[in-house]
Design an enzyme around this catalytic site. Structure first.
Site, PDB file in Angstrom:
ATOM      1  N   LYS A  11       0.741  -0.794  -0.044  1.00  0.00           N
ATOM      2  CA  LYS A  11      -0.652  -0.233   0.077  1.00  0.00           C
ATOM      3  C   LYS A  11       0.227   1.635  -0.031  1.00  0.00           C
ATOM      4  O   LYS A  11       1.924   0.776  -0.306  1.00  0.00           O
ATOM      5  CB  LYS A  11      -1.411  -0.051   1.274  1.00  0.00           C
ATOM      6  CG  LYS A  11      -1.874  -1.512   0.972  1.00  0.00           C
ATOM      7  CD  LYS A  11      -3.106  -1.233   1.832  1.00  0.00           C
ATOM      8  CE  LYS A  11      -3.528  -2.688   1.406  1.00  0.00           C
ATOM      9  NZ  LYS A  11      -4.380  -2.830   3.243  1.00  0.00           N
ATOM     10  N   HIS A  96      -7.991  -3.213  -6.470  1.00  0.00           N
ATOM     11  CA  HIS A  96      -7.895  -3.194  -5.076  1.00  0.00           C
ATOM     12  C   HIS A  96      -9.277  -2.042  -4.848  1.00  0.00           C
ATOM     13  O   HIS A  96      -9.592  -1.749  -4.842  1.00  0.00           O
ATOM     14  CB  HIS A  96      -6.426  -2.845  -4.667  1.00  0.00           C
ATOM     15  CG  HIS A  96      -6.478  -3.250  -2.381  1.00  0.00           C
ATOM     16  ND1 HIS A  96      -6.911  -2.535  -1.819  1.00  0.00           N
ATOM     17  CD2 HIS A  96      -6.331  -3.822  -2.191  1.00  0.00           C
ATOM     18  CE1 HIS A  96      -7.118  -3.246  -0.916  1.00  0.00           C
ATOM     19  NE2 HIS A  96      -5.968  -3.921  -0.666  1.00  0.00           N
ATOM     20  N   GLU A 168     -10.688 -10.442  -1.361  1.00  0.00           N
ATOM     21  CA  GLU A 168     -10.631  -9.362   0.155  1.00  0.00           C
ATOM     22  C   GLU A 168     -11.843  -8.900  -0.119  1.00  0.00           C
ATOM     23  O   GLU A 168     -12.634  -8.149   0.156  1.00  0.00           O
ATOM     24  CB  GLU A 168      -9.630  -8.229  -0.374  1.00  0.00           C
ATOM     25  CG  GLU A 168      -8.243  -9.063  -1.084  1.00  0.00           C
ATOM     26  CD  GLU A 168      -7.135  -8.177  -0.707  1.00  0.00           C
ATOM     27  OE1 GLU A 168      -6.018  -8.529  -0.344  1.00  0.00           O
ATOM     28  OE2 GLU A 168      -7.799  -6.726  -0.908  1.00  0.00           O
ATOM     29  N   GLY A 174      -7.364  -4.530   6.988  1.00  0.00           N
ATOM     30  CA  GLY A 174      -6.287  -3.454   7.975  1.00  0.00           C
ATOM     31  C   GLY A 174      -7.592  -3.926   8.818  1.00  0.00           C
ATOM     32  O   GLY A 174      -7.424  -2.939   9.634  1.00  0.00           O
ATOM     33  N   SER A 214      -6.255  -9.403   6.944  1.00  0.00           N
ATOM     34  CA  SER A 214      -6.009  -9.783   7.808  1.00  0.00           C
ATOM     35  C   SER A 214      -5.566 -10.891   8.375  1.00  0.00           C
ATOM     36  O   SER A 214      -5.872 -11.442   8.802  1.00  0.00           O
ATOM     37  CB  SER A 214      -7.134  -9.182   9.119  1.00  0.00           C
ATOM     38  OG  SER A 214      -7.080  -8.059   8.860  1.00  0.00           O
ATOM     39  N   GLY A 236      -1.311  -5.443   5.730  1.00  0.00           N
ATOM     40  CA  GLY A 236      -0.169  -5.157   7.228  1.00  0.00           C
ATOM     41  C   GLY A 236       1.309  -6.270   7.315  1.00  0.00           C
ATOM     42  O   GLY A 236       2.254  -5.573   7.970  1.00  0.00           O
TER      43      GLY A 236
END
Ligand SMILES: O=C[C@H](O)COP(=O)(O)O
Length: 251
Positions: A11, A96, A168, A174, A214, A236
């Site tokens: 990102k 995305h 997703e 996130g 996640s 992340g």
């Protein structure tokens, strides 16, 4: 059996210094041994040259996070697929949910981006996923079906065999909330069935459908053990070499 594929989506994170540390950590952690899964990082466009410099000749591929539908010309701020190919990108993420939500990208634009990527020899990672409200209204199947369906209508069956799909769920991105393996598997199976209608059973079995939302070292193995989950698109946890490596090793 499909080999697993683990892709990091950085990102809008990174710096020359931080990227160097992260990438050298990933490459060192893979240790030259045959990794358990194929892997790649999708970096912000300004760092693609750095990825090429540090990753060429390693098992780690690289790619971008978005692409223009246009080949060249007066499109200020956009990056053409040929430019990504110029930096030896293998992948580019299209559709995305952050692009869909913050930049108003709809299914048709996403499909055209996938086509632009394929025309330049890149592999588009086509993202689909429902919001929490859509899941709660039992619209998941319809939403992801339409998102993928537009791509399948825009591309030829042969082109479809060259894409990667990423499921997703927006509510899991996130947030630390993850779809349970069973929830994710249900959607992945639906997506594979939809692909099968377009490209046939054998080709659909070869296609990669990644899970994103996640995915972490502690849930990656269970998710990737599902029959239709072929890897992960990691946000992340892809920013820390140890976590990214742990997910690759969980494959
Ligand atoms: O592209 C990656 C996804 O948006 C997942 O992000 P996350 O792993 O930070 O939830």
């Amino acid at each position: 059996m499909r080999p697993k594929l683990v892709v990091g989506n950085w990102k809008m994170n990174g710096s020359r210094a931080a990227n160097a540390t992260l990438l050298s950590g990933i490459v060192a952690g893979l240790g030259g041994a045959k990794a358990k899964a194929a892997c790649a990082v999708c970096a912000p466009a300004p760092y693609l040259a750095q990825c090429q410099e540090l990753l060429a000749g390693t098992p780690v591929a690289w790619g971008a996070q978005d692409v223009s539908v246009h080949a060249s010309g007066a499109y200020t701020g956009e990056v053409a697929a040929a430019m990504l190919a110029d930096f030896a990108c293998r992948y580019v993420i299209v559709g995305h949910s952050e692009r869909r939500a913050y930049h108003g990208e709809g299914n048709e634009l996403v499909a055209r981006k996938a086509k632009a990527a394929l025309d330049a020899g890149l592999t588009p990672i086509v993202c689909v996923g429902e919001t929490l409200a859509q899941r709660e209204a039992n619209q998941t199947a319809a939403v992801v079906g339409e998102q993928l369906g537009t791509v399948l209508e825009t591309l030829s069956p042969e082109e479809v065999t060259k894409i990667v799909v990423a499921y997703e769920p927006v509510w899991a991105i996130g947030t630390g909330k993850t779809a349970t393996p069973a929830m994710a598997q249900e959607v992945h199976a639906q997506l594979r069935a939809q692909l099968k209608v377009r490209v046939g059973k054998e080709a659909a079995q070869q296609l990669h459908i990644l899970y994103g939302g996640s995915m972490k070292p502690d849930n990656a193995a269970e998710l990737m053990a599902q029959p239709d989950i072929d890897g992960g698109l990691i946000g992340g946890a892809s920013l820390k070499a140890a976590e990214f490596l742990a997910i690759i090793n969980a494959a």
